[in-house]
Design an enzyme around this catalytic site. Sequence first.
Site, mmCIF file in Angstrom:
data_model
loop_
_atom_site.group_PDB
_atom_site.id
_atom_site.type_symbol
_atom_site.label_atom_id
_atom_site.label_comp_id
_atom_site.label_asym_id
_atom_site.label_seq_id
_atom_site.Cartn_x
_atom_site.Cartn_y
_atom_site.Cartn_z
ATOM 1 N N TYR A 137 -28.347 5.655 0.980
ATOM 2 C CA TYR A 137 -29.379 4.721 0.547
ATOM 3 C C TYR A 137 -30.768 5.303 0.792
ATOM 4 O O TYR A 137 -31.015 5.930 1.813
ATOM 5 C CB TYR A 137 -29.281 3.388 1.282
ATOM 6 C CG TYR A 137 -28.018 2.592 1.034
ATOM 7 C CD1 TYR A 137 -27.175 2.881 -0.025
ATOM 8 C CD2 TYR A 137 -27.675 1.536 1.867
ATOM 9 C CE1 TYR A 137 -26.023 2.150 -0.247
ATOM 10 C CE2 TYR A 137 -26.519 0.794 1.650
ATOM 11 C CZ TYR A 137 -25.696 1.111 0.590
ATOM 12 O OH TYR A 137 -24.562 0.375 0.390
ATOM 13 N N LEU B 253 -24.595 -12.720 -4.074
ATOM 14 C CA LEU B 253 -25.259 -13.616 -5.032
ATOM 15 C C LEU B 253 -25.297 -12.997 -6.431
ATOM 16 O O LEU B 253 -26.221 -13.239 -7.212
ATOM 17 C CB LEU B 253 -26.668 -13.949 -4.539
ATOM 18 C CG LEU B 253 -26.694 -14.764 -3.239
ATOM 19 C CD1 LEU B 253 -28.100 -14.873 -2.683
ATOM 20 C CD2 LEU B 253 -26.090 -16.147 -3.459
#
Length: 317
Positions: free
Chosen positions: A51, A201
């Site tokens: 990342y 989500l």
Amino acid sequence: MLQRRKPGNEGLEVSALGLGTMMMPDNDDSVLTIQGALDLGVTMFDTADLYGEFMLGRFGGNEKLLGRALKSRREEAIIATKFGVTHGQGPKGDPAYIKKSVDASLYSLGIDYIDLYYQHRVDPNTPIEETLGTLADLVQQGKIRYIGLSEAPADIVRRAHAVHPITAVQTEYSLWSREVEDEVLPVLKELGIGLVPYSPLGRGFLTGQIKKFEDLPEDDYRRLFPRFQGDNFLKNVEVVSLFEKLAAQKGCTPAQLGLAWLLSQGEQIVPIPGTKQLDRVQENLGALQVALTTDDLAEIERISPKGVAAGNRFGAI
């Protein structure tokens, strides 16, 4: 104190919601968000060696951000990171690569041990038993405390767990993506392994904040995903609008409702919604106060049954 959960049966205890840091830029605002989340009671922080600077050919950028943010409060945090995704070589899980990776992550994070260390993707060329044997050695050496897998199929989880207890499996799981319910989640519940859902989500779709394709910034990677494109987008927005109405009836936000549903799927489930903003962290934590009745769960199932999302999870990137 924020609600706690125990993913796995090995003794790890974390806040019921964690924080994914993948998309955080390396700046002071991100540091403040991470530290603010810790102040609010969040203890589970998720990163990976790829990342941050992966696209530039450098690893460890996001780990350095997280390490800097938590440097003075290391003992308050549970730090999870991952190894095994490479540039153009496919997933890696051989002993030499693991040993090199763990030392690099420890250096980037600026810590002496990693709380939860995941294999980011299963290496098809290295038996999982060999990978787990090396990780078990790292536990004995004190470099890592608990072992995890990411996006691993059920049979691999079983084989790995037979070598050394797996504490958690990380995979995508939300009302938008429920494939884990078919085979993986039943095995995790059987073996007492925690589930750590990323993108809980639907990559932001289930927050209700995305109304049209143009709401996504021009450089947003989600523009490349089928669920955010064309007719798929229009169909998915329609489903989200129904979800928003139910959230309003419950007196919560769509994000809180989506996370509350996820938390209701098992006591060893610890979602890690990612955000750059502290106010979003606060909103997400409000999900812990949302009580879902049997009728609520039935209505959510009616609105968003398995497979409801139009389009595949991933596209050509």
